[in-house]
Design a protein around this motif. Sequence first.
Motif, PDB file in Angstrom:
ATOM      1  N   ALA A 167     -27.691  13.292  -0.746  1.00  0.00           N
ATOM      2  CA  ALA A 167     -26.389  13.666  -0.174  1.00  0.00           C
ATOM      3  C   ALA A 167     -26.483  13.749   1.352  1.00  0.00           C
ATOM      4  N   ASP A 168     -27.529  14.380   1.858  1.00  0.00           N
ATOM      5  CA  ASP A 168     -27.660  14.535   3.317  1.00  0.00           C
ATOM      6  C   ASP A 168     -27.748  13.181   4.011  1.00  0.00           C
ATOM      7  N   PHE A 169     -28.456  12.249   3.368  1.00  0.00           N
ATOM      8  CA  PHE A 169     -28.574  10.906   3.952  1.00  0.00           C
ATOM      9  C   PHE A 169     -27.185  10.285   4.130  1.00  0.00           C
ATOM     10  N   TYR A 170     -26.368  10.332   3.063  1.00  0.00           N
ATOM     11  CA  TYR A 170     -25.055   9.682   3.148  1.00  0.00           C
ATOM     12  C   TYR A 170     -24.076  10.452   4.037  1.00  0.00           C
ATOM     13  N   LEU A 171     -24.215  11.780   4.106  1.00  0.00           N
ATOM     14  CA  LEU A 171     -23.315  12.552   4.984  1.00  0.00           C
ATOM     15  C   LEU A 171     -23.610  12.244   6.444  1.00  0.00           C
ATOM     16  N   ALA A 172     -24.874  11.889   6.730  1.00  0.00           N
ATOM     17  CA  ALA A 172     -25.232  11.566   8.115  1.00  0.00           C
ATOM     18  C   ALA A 172     -25.021  10.077   8.406  1.00  0.00           C
ATOM     19  N   ASN A 173     -24.881   9.275   7.333  1.00  0.00           N
ATOM     20  CA  ASN A 173     -24.848   7.803   7.463  1.00  0.00           C
ATOM     21  C   ASN A 173     -23.536   7.277   8.035  1.00  0.00           C
ATOM     22  N   GLY A 174     -22.415   7.951   7.723  1.00  0.00           N
ATOM     23  CA  GLY A 174     -21.134   7.417   8.185  1.00  0.00           C
ATOM     24  C   GLY A 174     -20.155   8.527   8.482  1.00  0.00           C
ATOM     25  N   GLU A 175     -19.369   8.328   9.555  1.00  0.00           N
ATOM     26  CA  GLU A 175     -18.391   9.364   9.949  1.00  0.00           C
ATOM     27  C   GLU A 175     -17.320   9.567   8.888  1.00  0.00           C
ATOM     28  N   ALA A 176     -16.997   8.483   8.166  1.00  0.00           N
ATOM     29  CA  ALA A 176     -15.917   8.577   7.178  1.00  0.00           C
ATOM     30  C   ALA A 176     -16.303   9.467   5.999  1.00  0.00           C
TER      31      ALA A 176
ATOM     32  N   LEU B  23      -8.498  -2.959   6.125  1.00  0.00           N
ATOM     33  CA  LEU B  23      -7.094  -2.631   5.840  1.00  0.00           C
ATOM     34  C   LEU B  23      -6.964  -1.169   5.400  1.00  0.00           C
ATOM     35  N   LEU B  24      -7.909  -0.711   4.575  1.00  0.00           N
ATOM     36  CA  LEU B  24      -7.848   0.673   4.066  1.00  0.00           C
ATOM     37  C   LEU B  24      -8.049   1.664   5.206  1.00  0.00           C
ATOM     38  N   GLU B  25      -8.935   1.310   6.145  1.00  0.00           N
ATOM     39  CA  GLU B  25      -9.163   2.200   7.288  1.00  0.00           C
ATOM     40  C   GLU B  25      -7.909   2.269   8.156  1.00  0.00           C
ATOM     41  N   GLU B  26      -7.296   1.109   8.380  1.00  0.00           N
ATOM     42  CA  GLU B  26      -6.065   1.088   9.195  1.00  0.00           C
ATOM     43  C   GLU B  26      -4.988   1.951   8.555  1.00  0.00           C
ATOM     44  N   LYS B  27      -4.926   1.900   7.216  1.00  0.00           N
ATOM     45  CA  LYS B  27      -3.868   2.629   6.512  1.00  0.00           C
ATOM     46  C   LYS B  27      -4.300   4.038   6.117  1.00  0.00           C
ATOM     47  N   GLN B  28      -5.520   4.400   6.482  1.00  0.00           N
ATOM     48  CA  GLN B  28      -6.072   5.734   6.206  1.00  0.00           C
ATOM     49  C   GLN B  28      -5.940   6.122   4.737  1.00  0.00           C
TER      50      GLN B  28
ATOM     51  N   ASN C 265     -25.767   0.420   1.973  1.00  0.00           N
ATOM     52  CA  ASN C 265     -25.683   1.636   2.794  1.00  0.00           C
ATOM     53  C   ASN C 265     -24.669   1.472   3.928  1.00  0.00           C
ATOM     54  N   GLU C 266     -24.561   0.251   4.448  1.00  0.00           N
ATOM     55  CA  GLU C 266     -23.561   0.022   5.505  1.00  0.00           C
ATOM     56  C   GLU C 266     -22.151   0.124   4.915  1.00  0.00           C
ATOM     57  N   LEU C 267     -21.943  -0.497   3.750  1.00  0.00           N
ATOM     58  CA  LEU C 267     -20.605  -0.444   3.124  1.00  0.00           C
ATOM     59  C   LEU C 267     -20.255   0.993   2.732  1.00  0.00           C
ATOM     60  N   ALA C 268     -21.261   1.735   2.250  1.00  0.00           N
ATOM     61  CA  ALA C 268     -21.026   3.128   1.825  1.00  0.00           C
ATOM     62  C   ALA C 268     -20.538   3.976   3.004  1.00  0.00           C
ATOM     63  N   SER C 269     -21.001   3.638   4.202  1.00  0.00           N
ATOM     64  CA  SER C 269     -20.679   4.479   5.364  1.00  0.00           C
ATOM     65  C   SER C 269     -19.179   4.518   5.659  1.00  0.00           C
ATOM     66  N   HIS C 270     -18.391   3.593   5.060  1.00  0.00           N
ATOM     67  CA  HIS C 270     -16.939   3.571   5.305  1.00  0.00           C
ATOM     68  C   HIS C 270     -16.162   4.401   4.283  1.00  0.00           C
TER      69      HIS C 270
ATOM     70  N   PHE D  30       0.815  -1.218   0.000  1.00  0.00           N
ATOM     71  CA  PHE D  30       0.000   0.000   0.000  1.00  0.00           C
ATOM     72  C   PHE D  30       0.855   1.278   0.000  1.00  0.00           C
ATOM     73  N   SER D  31       2.196   1.115  -0.057  1.00  0.00           N
ATOM     74  CA  SER D  31       3.047   2.270   0.235  1.00  0.00           C
ATOM     75  C   SER D  31       2.837   3.471  -0.697  1.00  0.00           C
ATOM     76  N   GLU D  32       2.465   3.226  -1.954  1.00  0.00           N
ATOM     77  CA  GLU D  32       2.297   4.365  -2.878  1.00  0.00           C
ATOM     78  C   GLU D  32       0.834   4.683  -3.160  1.00  0.00           C
ATOM     79  N   VAL D  33      -0.074   3.913  -2.550  1.00  0.00           N
ATOM     80  CA  VAL D  33      -1.485   4.032  -2.918  1.00  0.00           C
ATOM     81  C   VAL D  33      -2.080   5.343  -2.409  1.00  0.00           C
ATOM     82  N   LYS D  34      -2.673   6.108  -3.345  1.00  0.00           N
ATOM     83  CA  LYS D  34      -3.273   7.394  -2.965  1.00  0.00           C
ATOM     84  C   LYS D  34      -4.788   7.283  -2.873  1.00  0.00           C
ATOM     85  N   MET D  35      -5.374   6.456  -3.732  1.00  0.00           N
ATOM     86  CA  MET D  35      -6.834   6.297  -3.685  1.00  0.00           C
ATOM     87  C   MET D  35      -7.225   4.879  -4.066  1.00  0.00           C
ATOM     88  N   VAL D  36      -8.356   4.440  -3.491  1.00  0.00           N
ATOM     89  CA  VAL D  36      -8.911   3.114  -3.805  1.00  0.00           C
ATOM     90  C   VAL D  36     -10.376   3.300  -4.180  1.00  0.00           C
TER      91      VAL D  36
END
Length: 321
Positions: A213-222, A154-159, A184-189, A125-131
């Motif tokens: 948009a408002d639904f998804y902005l409220a759905n997950g902290e990420a 893994l992506l969350e751990e590596k931010q 919707n649960e997967l989207a929240s990450h 993951f050392s050079e990965v900027k986006m997934v």
Amino acid sequence: MSEFLTIGEPIALFGSTEVDKSLKDAGNFQKFLAGAEVNVAVGVSRLGHSSEYITSVGKDPFGEFIIDQLHENKVGTDYIDQTEDYWTAFQLKDRVSQGDPSIFYFRKGSAAAHFDQQVLDKIDFSEVKMVHLSGIFPAISDEALAAFRYFVKLLEEKQIRTTFDPNLRPQLWASQEKMVATINELASHAEIILPGINEGEILMGSREPEAIADFYLANGEATQTVVVKLGTEGAYVKQKDGTSFTVPGFNVDEVVDTVGAGDGFAAGLITALIEGKSLKEAIIRANAVGALAVQSPGDNDGYPTPEELAAFLKENKVDDL
Ligand code: KDG
């Protein structure tokens, strides 16, 4: 080592070359590389960024075709497992003069549906900027869903920054309730969510871009940004801080095939963000790649190189992005 990664199910696509003929009657087909996530990997690579695709294919002619296509498109194949135990998926698509084409899949029990998540432990993951992630891969099997969740961890751990396209495929899910709850649960990450306006209606019960948009902005902290794709109208964007704007789409003279436009949109957005462009510039580029995508018969054959993108933007009187 790549700047961009994605995981999904690749598909050998047979697109009919006969306009307005049913799949039953069509006799002439052209073969293409398809699959929502691999389309994004191709789009990112064509726009000049290193890109790697994670999957499993069978040791069969379709699997070999897919690997060849990835090499041709300079998409990395280091994390592709080739198995003798399962087949590679394929699909048929008709050609229509109006609207969206019909698609018939042969994918159940494919090699990708048996993806072994141990492959994910080998990723550098050392050079990965986006997934980029989509709602298709987790829909194809329980193994794929488990691998998807492990990848997200893994992506969350590596931010690492992530985009997520719900890409609803109701035929792949046991029920609509299961599809909506899981997506919707997967989207929240994800940091950036890319629903289409029709998907909003199914996923949270509204066709109103701001409500989606408002639904998804409220759905997950990420989640920091929601980009609602409006088709030919362009895209509506809202961010966590309340900022919102709409970026109109481009006019297209002839629509040959609409499939793959959303994946091209994602590739345009991702490459612009990797290059440090503003969100608005990224959405303009996303709209441009989507508009170029609909003008050719395969999913990803219309995606531009940087030179082709610059020419399209110039033609449409937009400063080079
Ligand atoms: O977004 C394009 C995809 O729809 C197509 O390539 C096939 O992945 C695919 C799917 O499951 O529909």
